[in-house]
Write a protein that holds these residues in place. Sequence first.
Motif: not given
Length: 282
Positions: A55-57, A104-107, A199-201, A217-219
């Motif tokens: 999902x990042x690229x 992916x939402x949290x990312x 980090x994502x959960x 949901x992330x850090x």
Amino acid sequence: MSFQFKRGSPSDDALLTVEPFLWLLKNAEIFGHPDWKYQPKFGPSASRGNSVELAVPLKLLHGATRDEATYKCRQDFLQRIEKESAENCDEKELREYDNIEYFINQLYIAIDSDEFKKLGLGKLISTQTAHRADIPTPFGPRGCLGYTDFKHQKKGKAKKYAYWDLKTTNSNRLEFSENHQTQLGFYADVSECEQHIVYVRPHTGLTPGGKKSTAKGWAIYTLTDEQRIRAKSKRHARAALAMRLYSMGWDAAMAVSMPKDMSSFYWDDQARKFAKDIWGLV
């Protein structure tokens, strides 16, 4: 005794620290015991983690929406677990498949956050960058190889780079673990570049009662100089331990490597069988 292969990795050395018995099994062929060779299996969560990384690229290079990224990452997940559709998934696989949307939402929230912007990352240059180095030990050098998920050009600095890793977890505790600090410390020493971790959960944004949740949901963490120094000392100690076990030989190394927690996620039925055959544990 000479060995054909002495190269390790940050994750391999983490296994050595947590469960030396399994580390020995994983490297059994090096010790001349290929019949005992064992590769830890991590289940569908590992495949889900690899799929979410895509999902990042998709977002940073292609401007994919969350829905587009979710669809493509889910298709990738199904390919990794060799299933034609979600209908063919078992309970654990289906849970990971469903949770990809929430990861992916949290990312996306993390990448769009002010905290991420403060990292000063420019264009995404590449994915899965290799970092190699020989670690000196009293028993000779030990090669180490690891990979960083994402490499960026620093904003406004054509020849300056920074790296970050993505960690997906089902845990509510989004802490910068010591093993991950050791891992990023190796990348920092080899590349001489900034190292960050995200980090994502699978946080839905709701409480168990269905109300809007204020929990994150992330850090995001950045490796500090102090953490880098500690990481280097651990890296050298772990490399020395690995080389010491190599030099001891199979029987002596096994004699000081009693299995620790056979209920942990590192273990499966084959590993437990080996533990019973070698140590008599059930």
